[in-house]
Design a protein around this motif. Sequence first.
Motif, PDB file in Angstrom:
ATOM      1  N   PHE A  97       0.828  -1.204   0.000  1.00  0.00           N
ATOM      2  CA  PHE A  97       0.000   0.000   0.000  1.00  0.00           C
ATOM      3  C   PHE A  97       0.864   1.256   0.000  1.00  0.00           C
ATOM      4  CE2 PHE A  97      -2.266   3.403   2.215  1.00  0.00           C
ATOM      5  CZ  PHE A  97      -3.456   3.451   1.506  1.00  0.00           C
ATOM      6  N   TYR A  98       1.841   1.313   0.897  1.00  0.00           N
ATOM      7  CA  TYR A  98       2.668   2.520   0.986  1.00  0.00           C
ATOM      8  C   TYR A  98       3.545   2.685  -0.249  1.00  0.00           C
ATOM      9  CZ  TYR A  98       5.603   6.215   2.813  1.00  0.00           C
ATOM     10  OH  TYR A  98       6.270   7.401   2.990  1.00  0.00           O
ATOM     11  N   GLN A  99       4.002   1.584  -0.810  1.00  0.00           N
ATOM     12  CA  GLN A  99       4.809   1.688  -2.025  1.00  0.00           C
ATOM     13  C   GLN A  99       4.009   2.338  -3.152  1.00  0.00           C
ATOM     14  OE1 GLN A  99       8.173   0.938  -1.987  1.00  0.00           O
ATOM     15  NE2 GLN A  99       7.630   0.733   0.167  1.00  0.00           N
ATOM     16  N   LYS A 100       2.714   2.098  -3.172  1.00  0.00           N
ATOM     17  CA  LYS A 100       1.864   2.687  -4.216  1.00  0.00           C
ATOM     18  C   LYS A 100       1.459   4.121  -3.900  1.00  0.00           C
ATOM     19  CE  LYS A 100      -2.456   1.947  -6.772  1.00  0.00           C
ATOM     20  NZ  LYS A 100      -3.610   1.024  -6.998  1.00  0.00           N
ATOM     21  N   TYR A 101       1.203   4.407  -2.614  1.00  0.00           N
ATOM     22  CA  TYR A 101       0.596   5.689  -2.259  1.00  0.00           C
ATOM     23  C   TYR A 101       1.497   6.600  -1.422  1.00  0.00           C
ATOM     24  CZ  TYR A 101      -3.765   3.518  -3.808  1.00  0.00           C
ATOM     25  OH  TYR A 101      -4.750   2.901  -4.547  1.00  0.00           O
ATOM     26  N   GLU A 102       2.779   6.349  -1.428  1.00  0.00           N
ATOM     27  CA  GLU A 102       3.711   7.118  -0.609  1.00  0.00           C
ATOM     28  C   GLU A 102       3.549   8.631  -0.816  1.00  0.00           C
ATOM     29  OE1 GLU A 102       8.564   7.757  -0.065  1.00  0.00           O
ATOM     30  OE2 GLU A 102       7.790   6.115  -1.321  1.00  0.00           O
ATOM     31  N   GLU A 103       3.565   9.055  -2.054  1.00  0.00           N
ATOM     32  CA  GLU A 103       3.497  10.492  -2.343  1.00  0.00           C
ATOM     33  C   GLU A 103       2.182  11.097  -1.871  1.00  0.00           C
ATOM     34  OE1 GLU A 103       3.295  13.212  -6.344  1.00  0.00           O
ATOM     35  OE2 GLU A 103       4.846  11.653  -6.284  1.00  0.00           O
ATOM     36  N   GLU A 104       1.081  10.389  -2.093  1.00  0.00           N
ATOM     37  CA  GLU A 104      -0.227  10.909  -1.683  1.00  0.00           C
ATOM     38  C   GLU A 104      -0.337  10.985  -0.164  1.00  0.00           C
ATOM     39  OE1 GLU A 104      -5.019  10.146  -2.327  1.00  0.00           O
ATOM     40  OE2 GLU A 104      -3.557   8.802  -3.265  1.00  0.00           O
ATOM     41  N   MET A 105       0.142   9.966   0.526  1.00  0.00           N
ATOM     42  CA  MET A 105       0.080   9.989   1.981  1.00  0.00           C
ATOM     43  C   MET A 105       0.870  11.168   2.554  1.00  0.00           C
ATOM     44  SD  MET A 105       0.141   6.113   3.484  1.00  0.00           S
ATOM     45  CE  MET A 105      -0.265   6.769   5.107  1.00  0.00           C
ATOM     46  N   GLN A 106       2.025  11.417   1.994  1.00  0.00           N
ATOM     47  CA  GLN A 106       2.841  12.523   2.493  1.00  0.00           C
ATOM     48  C   GLN A 106       2.199  13.867   2.151  1.00  0.00           C
ATOM     49  OE1 GLN A 106       7.037  12.126   1.755  1.00  0.00           O
ATOM     50  NE2 GLN A 106       7.052   9.954   2.260  1.00  0.00           N
ATOM     51  N   ARG A 107       1.524  13.930   1.029  1.00  0.00           N
ATOM     52  CA  ARG A 107       0.813  15.162   0.671  1.00  0.00           C
ATOM     53  C   ARG A 107      -0.309  15.460   1.665  1.00  0.00           C
ATOM     54  NH1 ARG A 107      -0.268  13.788  -4.175  1.00  0.00           N
ATOM     55  NH2 ARG A 107      -2.514  13.432  -4.092  1.00  0.00           N
ATOM     56  N   PHE A 108      -0.874  14.405   2.253  1.00  0.00           N
ATOM     57  CA  PHE A 108      -1.952  14.569   3.221  1.00  0.00           C
ATOM     58  C   PHE A 108      -1.458  14.589   4.669  1.00  0.00           C
ATOM     59  CE2 PHE A 108      -4.943  12.817  -0.152  1.00  0.00           C
ATOM     60  CZ  PHE A 108      -5.574  14.041  -0.347  1.00  0.00           C
ATOM     61  N   GLY A 109      -0.162  14.803   4.872  1.00  0.00           N
ATOM     62  CA  GLY A 109       0.323  15.082   6.222  1.00  0.00           C
ATOM     63  C   GLY A 109       1.131  14.005   6.908  1.00  0.00           C
ATOM     64  N   PHE A 110       1.338  12.862   6.233  1.00  0.00           N
ATOM     65  CA  PHE A 110       2.135  11.792   6.846  1.00  0.00           C
ATOM     66  C   PHE A 110       3.604  11.977   6.492  1.00  0.00           C
ATOM     67  CE2 PHE A 110       3.826   7.318   6.177  1.00  0.00           C
ATOM     68  CZ  PHE A 110       4.112   7.105   7.505  1.00  0.00           C
ATOM     69  N   GLU A 111       4.455  12.002   7.522  1.00  0.00           N
ATOM     70  CA  GLU A 111       5.892  12.152   7.297  1.00  0.00           C
ATOM     71  C   GLU A 111       6.652  11.164   8.191  1.00  0.00           C
ATOM     72  OE1 GLU A 111       9.522  15.391   7.843  1.00  0.00           O
ATOM     73  OE2 GLU A 111       7.435  16.085   7.894  1.00  0.00           O
ATOM     74  N   PRO A 112       7.256  10.136   7.594  1.00  0.00           N
ATOM     75  CA  PRO A 112       8.066   9.220   8.404  1.00  0.00           C
ATOM     76  C   PRO A 112       9.355   9.905   8.856  1.00  0.00           C
ATOM     77  CG  PRO A 112       7.511   8.263   6.254  1.00  0.00           C
ATOM     78  CD  PRO A 112       7.204   9.726   6.193  1.00  0.00           C
ATOM     79  N   VAL A 113       9.774   9.585  10.072  1.00  0.00           N
ATOM     80  CA  VAL A 113      11.077  10.033  10.565  1.00  0.00           C
ATOM     81  C   VAL A 113      11.847   8.791  10.989  1.00  0.00           C
ATOM     82  CG1 VAL A 113      10.464  12.377  11.234  1.00  0.00           C
ATOM     83  CG2 VAL A 113      10.006  10.513  12.817  1.00  0.00           C
ATOM     84  N   VAL A 114      13.127   8.750  10.670  1.00  0.00           N
ATOM     85  CA  VAL A 114      13.925   7.538  10.875  1.00  0.00           C
ATOM     86  C   VAL A 114      15.148   7.862  11.720  1.00  0.00           C
ATOM     87  CG1 VAL A 114      15.195   5.675   9.743  1.00  0.00           C
ATOM     88  CG2 VAL A 114      13.146   6.622   8.658  1.00  0.00           C
ATOM     89  N   ASN A 115      15.393   7.008  12.712  1.00  0.00           N
ATOM     90  CA  ASN A 115      16.556   7.150  13.575  1.00  0.00           C
ATOM     91  C   ASN A 115      17.587   6.076  13.217  1.00  0.00           C
ATOM     92  OD1 ASN A 115      18.239   7.997  15.648  1.00  0.00           O
ATOM     93  ND2 ASN A 115      17.236   6.727  17.181  1.00  0.00           N
ATOM     94  N   ASP A 116      18.849   6.485  13.039  1.00  0.00           N
ATOM     95  CA  ASP A 116      19.883   5.525  12.647  1.00  0.00           C
ATOM     96  C   ASP A 116      20.448   4.755  13.833  1.00  0.00           C
ATOM     97  OD1 ASP A 116      21.369   7.482  13.858  1.00  0.00           O
ATOM     98  OD2 ASP A 116      22.678   7.883  12.144  1.00  0.00           O
ATOM     99  N   LYS A 117      19.896   4.983  15.002  1.00  0.00           N
ATOM    100  CA  LYS A 117      20.213   4.175  16.191  1.00  0.00           C
ATOM    101  C   LYS A 117      18.903   3.523  16.626  1.00  0.00           C
ATOM    102  CE  LYS A 117      23.805   7.462  17.630  1.00  0.00           C
ATOM    103  NZ  LYS A 117      23.541   8.441  16.555  1.00  0.00           N
ATOM    104  N   PRO A 118      18.550   2.404  16.001  1.00  0.00           N
ATOM    105  CA  PRO A 118      17.191   1.872  16.143  1.00  0.00           C
ATOM    106  C   PRO A 118      16.862   1.231  17.483  1.00  0.00           C
ATOM    107  CG  PRO A 118      18.509   0.470  14.719  1.00  0.00           C
ATOM    108  CD  PRO A 118      19.330   1.695  14.982  1.00  0.00           C
TER     109      PRO A 118
END
Length: 522
Positions: free
Chosen positions: A70-91
């Motif tokens: 789902f996210y692979q298909k709709y990544e751009e649309e989800m981010q346009r509607f306010g979703f922003e993933p944040v990633v930490n390199d110390k997991p």
Amino acid sequence: MTKKYDAIVIGAGHNGLISAIQLAEKGWKVLVLEKSSKPGGASKSGEVTEPGYVHDVYAMNIGLFLGSQFYQKYEEEMQRFGFEPVVNDKPYASVFPDDTGIGAYQNRKEMFKSLAYHSTDDTYAWKDLSHYYDQTTPHFMPLMQMELPSYEAWKHVMKSMKQLKLNGLMELGSHLLQSPREFVDHWFESDKVKAMVAPWGLHLDFGPDVSNGAVFPFLESILNQRNGMAFSKGGIQNMIESMVKMLEIRLGEIRTEASVERVLVESGQAYGVVLENGEEIIAEKAVIGNVTPTQMVNRLLDEKEVPDHYLQEADSYRYGPATMMIHLSLDEPLQWKAGEKYSEFAYVHIGPYVEDLARTYTQAMNGELPDSPLLIVGQPDVMDETRSPEGKSTLWIQVRALPSHVKKDSLNEIEADDWSNIKEAYADRVIEKLAAYTHNSKRAIRKRTVLSPADLEEDNPNLVGGDSVSGSHHLFQNYVFRPVPGYSRYKTPIDRLYMVGAATWPGGGLNGTSGWLLADKL
């Protein structure tokens, strides 16, 4: 006048929303009904301690979702509607009673340095495990995004057999059927390195000695180390709200505080629902329950409408040990005795060792309050400055594993009672454990909110007994046996009635798979 839709989705968890969005994109008229005041199911966030401190109430790690179809298909649309993933390199990291710790780093050099501090041999073992991951995961991970059983899955298995040969396939099967303890004992020599990997099993219900429990530690330890830990900026509710907007722009509807009393069935076919207020709504093509099988047969269906064999299997659906959530607002970030760097990790596990996890799991399954439960300490501020005011901190603690119904306390300090009467006392034990590994946790706490196993189920009926992943993932109830044998492809014995969510294949976690696969075939 009775309202009519093509499809009604019961429950606005992420899988329910994914199904609804996909069907609405096909041109279906879709309605999502959610019992709670907020959509999201176990993916909710809010200011649960005090204003200005944003907590993910239950789920927080969105790594699986970022890898979903789902996210692979709709990544751009989800981010346009306010979703922003944040990633930490110390997991993730683990800390120990001798004021040391071990952490997983996205940076390979830092990762090997961290391992080498405890065991030079285990740096080579990690390289070997990573290599084995690359060799084998193409042969079994794709199955986690396929229906089981299915022709597609069968073709994939046949292809893997051809490439791996019989011996390779047997070796892989042997590794995946190991328990978490057997898995870490096979690969590593240091107890602390083992303790860094094994806790991932208890994010589901894989105690250290549960067969087939090696799968989750194998995948999560490598995936999170390579990809980093991912959260939703501003809270996981932003991910859900972006999906709600996607549904609405496709002319789908969502109603919160709309509890479904029962599914309407006639001549073996579902044709709608009745709400608790008596309102009847018609579904002309499908009713989709983002629910567990026990809810489906005990709450939503008349037993007379359900075949005996399905009723018996659904009634026997087994839930895993319970979870407590503790949310803290802090005057300052935690200061870990193991060192300042541990304040930079997204998750810190406090087991501390594999044998402690085994004792905790056994105590929980025996109905005992564990003397020292596993703490999964989430520090979202390290990657998302929006979670708390400047200089302050928001802390997320998942307590695993606990009994749903308490028979006794392993330390004989808390009287066995309903969770509503003992949750604060048990939370005190958790805070004491946290304090043993930090310099400042007690004095830094501003406010705390404790959600007991009973609170989890009250808020979300899918979390039966406080089971945060909606049903055991042990071998008898996983893969083609999930949720019940013969019904792993999201259908039920009732025509036009379907199930998605954590109680269906591939189970718990924000993977989005069941919602996607069901909508794809309708």
